[in-house]
Design a protein around this motif. Sequence first.
Motif, short mmCIF file in Angstrom:
data_model
loop_
_atom_site.label_atom_id
_atom_site.label_comp_id
_atom_site.label_asym_id
_atom_site.label_seq_id
_atom_site.Cartn_x
_atom_site.Cartn_y
_atom_site.Cartn_z
N HIS A 79 0.83 -1.21 0.00
CA HIS A 79 0.00 0.00 0.00
C HIS A 79 0.86 1.26 0.00
N GLU A 80 1.99 1.20 0.72
CA GLU A 80 2.77 2.42 0.92
C GLU A 80 3.40 2.86 -0.41
N THR A 81 3.43 4.16 -0.60
CA THR A 81 4.07 4.70 -1.79
C THR A 81 5.55 4.87 -1.52
N GLU A 82 6.35 4.47 -2.49
CA GLU A 82 7.79 4.65 -2.37
C GLU A 82 8.12 6.14 -2.40
N SER A 83 9.29 6.51 -1.91
CA SER A 83 9.70 7.91 -2.00
C SER A 83 10.37 8.14 -3.36
N VAL A 84 10.36 9.39 -3.82
CA VAL A 84 11.02 9.73 -5.08
C VAL A 84 12.48 9.30 -5.01
N GLU A 85 13.08 9.52 -3.84
CA GLU A 85 14.50 9.19 -3.67
C GLU A 85 14.75 7.68 -3.84
#
Lengths: 324, 324
Positions: free
Chosen positions: A263-269
């Motif tokens: 569910h969690e969105t990854e970070s851009v980094e």
Amino acid sequence: MTRGLLTTAVGSYPKPEYVLRARARVARGEVSPKEMEELEKRATAHWIRIQEELGMDILVDGEMYRGDMVAYFAENWEGFTTSGLVRSYGNRYYRKPVAVGPVGRSRPTTLEWWRYAQSLTPRPVKGMLTGPYTIVDWSFNEYYPTREAFLMEVARAVHDEAVDLAKAGAEYIQIDEPAISTRPEEMEMAARALAVVTRGLEAFTITHVCYGDFAAVFPQLAALPVDMLDLETANSNYNLLDLIRQHSFGKCLSMGVVDVHHHETESVEQVKEGIRKGLEVLSPERLYIDPDCGLKTRTEEESVAKLRVMVAAVREVKEELGIE
Amino acid sequence: MITTVVGSYPKLSPDAGAPSLRAAISRHDAGRITVEELRRVEDDVTREVIQEQIDAGIDLITDGQIRRDDGQTYFARGIKGFTINGLIRYFDTNTYYRHPIPERRLEWQGAIGVGDLEFAVAHSARPVKGVITGPYTLARLSQMGCYRDLRSLVMDLVPILNREALALQQAGAEVVQFDEPAILQHKDDFDLFAEAVEGVTRGVTARTAVYTYFRDVSGIHSRLFQLPVDIIGLDFVAGPANYDLVRDFPPDKMLGFGIVDARNTCLETVEEIASAIGRVSRVVSPDRLHVNPSCGLDFLPRKSARAKLARLVDGVRRAQEVRS
């Protein structure tokens, strides 16, 4: 300036509530097929618009009109029926296609949907097909004397569908083969079937494979008769890239940078880190960026958030490295 | 000749008015029925599938494993030290189970399947087989968790599953069967496997069985046939090479003869079954055969499983007529 790092998606997006509700009602005869199609078109247009707004390069129609990726073809082809309920896991059941006669198309299956989606956007929309090995492996067979006979007949039908898409102008045709590496001893046969599909096809061809012991069969995967291999690299912490490093690999790679099972969105980094890892093994021209797999099990919000992060990360990496 | 099943049986009946485990589980998950009410439905379905096996003419039945989500978590949840992780594919099937992880050193904390076996014995006019996922396969289908090597995980499972076997014997199991399909995927581990089988059957005076499926036993067959168990189960559908390998089958053991395809709905003919029995009878006398489907029947829709068992029994009868 070098070009590359084109963004795309694997195939499916979550269906809006109105499509899911209507699908259940169609089954009970409360919604007509025509009304259903209108709703599916509305949902398709919705996803095309989202992808355009996000700035993705190669779009998919999101498969609003498909249930299961194998059952969809079986339902629309001759020679298949569906079984009683079989269990997938836990309390999840599905109806499995059953080959009961010679299988094949009596008319194009996905062509009108592709045309519709492509009519909505100037950006290329991928033609999306399920590969012959996966169709055979995920069906019961009550007709063909051997798996090979079944497989080759399915391959011819998928080929005809691919030819129709290419003739209609599809620049990219993806033939999903999640099951292809299930049995190393059948890889050779599966590759032959895929060669039947892609033979003489005037389009850039892609195959998505998504589980199995890739280390054991990587030379065969690298030799599959397609232009690009699409792998779930994010959910294995990019370890699959080592296989590309270790083997001779002449194809393009479509590289999954967001995990579709969380569910969690990854970070851009995080995503940028993944893309940089990809760039260590392949040049940007040969590296395409997408989610690990179809997003249909995520919510719309989760899917859009993941795609947005993916596109933002690609944009930043491109700026940093001067890629067009 | 004894007719039997390998273990699992489809949980959902297509018959109008039959109790639905699927609905009961959903209602329980939604908090609408109590766990006791769910157990009652499981009891009803178990009685129903016991009766179906008996009606088909099966001599040695199981409880259909109606209460097992899968063969791994059923045991792992009953062993102290295991936690249960996400879904993972079960061998080359298109079904999934949840991945057990030994987070701490594993310990026995009580019998696991005794209540279910007692229920089956109490509700069956025919003898009942107790089926345990063997220590090697349970370890292979788990993550390593806190264990440093496969061997220590397998050998910690051995005494725990040995206590389970003794408990099932005490509860009235006619045969205690260990399912060990994983050894066919890792034949190099045979020495460890043999040690595990010896340990897990220690002190068991009921008849014991080791069942393999999904492949043939080439490469390990002579050692497999020497294991200290009474019955060795082989899959002759996925592994037709087994016909040649049983030429070395020892005269003091029973052969679990897996001949109807439990992974495909295509119904074998009576002649095919009878002729398969005729073929194997040339090397293993009929009084030493346990004739059964190729693996558990849970891969099929219920109707197909019923038809397969009825056909199996007809095939055995035909083979007996031919001989007499």
